[in-house]
Design a protein around this motif. Structure first.
Motif: not given
Length: 296
Positions: A113-126, A148-157
């Protein structure tokens, strides 16, 4: 005893002294290298080879100085340590709210399980939870990946204005694998499908060829603040786990923003908490909403 022998004994004693405080603190922080999200006192003592009492004293100091955090799940990287990688003071609050939900997801699914935030064009894993299975997933707390290449990032974007997406990732859309979205137009189409799936985002071999994920955003009054994902290999039946991810994101949203339900409908950016009590028919419809299943 000669002066020479006395000097020799003194030098030997100095060599046997424990490392300096800075070295011992570094040993402890280095133990949180991304392979483990949470460590107990015993874990830290074992990894660093420090006496338990010494490790405990230094851990207390690191917690007090916000280098580490301490919860019922053990010790983990704090906002100061994460801040080196681009975190801020709000990250600790997000991690605290999500921690029990991440552990519940891991226990129920036995997946990473991952938790991440958006930091610019990247996700940052918390945070990253997964026990021994976490070693097989090439991510780490404090690490980054293209959004853009991760489900985590697309969920936020998916919950940002299109113009904001263009600003953040418009000229940074590049392929990591043969399945990665390679242009901004295709990314916008995918983000629209995420919204139509009530916020469910997927990746299958887009960031790492052998990995698939399902993710959903944690959303506040002004939009998305983080996202949660479940990680498996490319054979993982995502349709079976997707509702669990949405439910965890929903609960984290309400933990961070208890009055969310009273704010629904104020604007397109206001957080809407999806209902995860989906029937099999609804789940099938959501999962086949993409054109030619091109998210798979």
């Amino acid at each position: 005893m000669t002066a020479l022998s006395e000097l020799g004994q003194a030098a030997s004693a100095r060599r046997e002294l424990p490392p300096s405080m800075v070295e011992r603190m570094t040993l402890i922080i280095d133990a949180f290298d991304g392979r483990f999200t949470h460590l107990t006192l015993e874990d830290v003592a074992r990894c660093t080879h420090l006496p338990r009492s010494t490790a405990h004293r230094i851990l207390d100091q690191l917690v007090r100085l916000n280098w580490l955090e301490h919860s019922s799940f053990g010790y983990s990287l704090g906002k100061r340590a994460l801040g080196i990688g681009g975190g801020d003071g709000s990250h600790g609050e997000i991690r605290e709210a999500a921690a029990p939900l991440l552990h519940d997801l891991q226990m129920r699914t036995r997946m990473v399980v991952h938790l991440a935030v958006l930091d610019g064009s990247e996700v940052f894993y918390l945070d990253k939870v997964g026990g021994r299975f976490a070693l097989s997933v090439p991510s780490r707390v404090g690490g980054r990946a293209p959004a853009h290449s991760t489900a985590l990032g697309k969920a936020i974007l998916a919950w940002l204005e299109p113009e904001r997406v263009d600003e953040l990732v418009g000229d940074r859309v590049s392929r990591l694998t043969s399945r990665t979205i390679g242009d901004i137009g295709t990314l916008h189409q995918e983000l629209n499908r995420v919204r139509q799936r009530q916020g469910l985002a997927f990746e299958r071999g887009e960031n790492v060829p052998s990995i698939s994920c399902a993710a959903a955003a944690i959303r506040g009054h002004e939009g998305p603040v983080a996202s949660i994902s479940l990680v498996g290999d490319t054979r993982t039946p995502l349709e079976n786990i997707a509702p669990l991810v949405v439910d965890a994101a929903r609960q984290a949203s309400l933990a961070l923003f208890p009055d969310l339900d009273n704010q629904r409908g104020r604007s397109r950016q206001a957080a809407r908490v999806p209902d995860c009590n989906w029937s099999p028919e609804t789940m099938n419809r959501l999962l086949t909403m993409g054109e030619n299943d091109d998210w798979l």
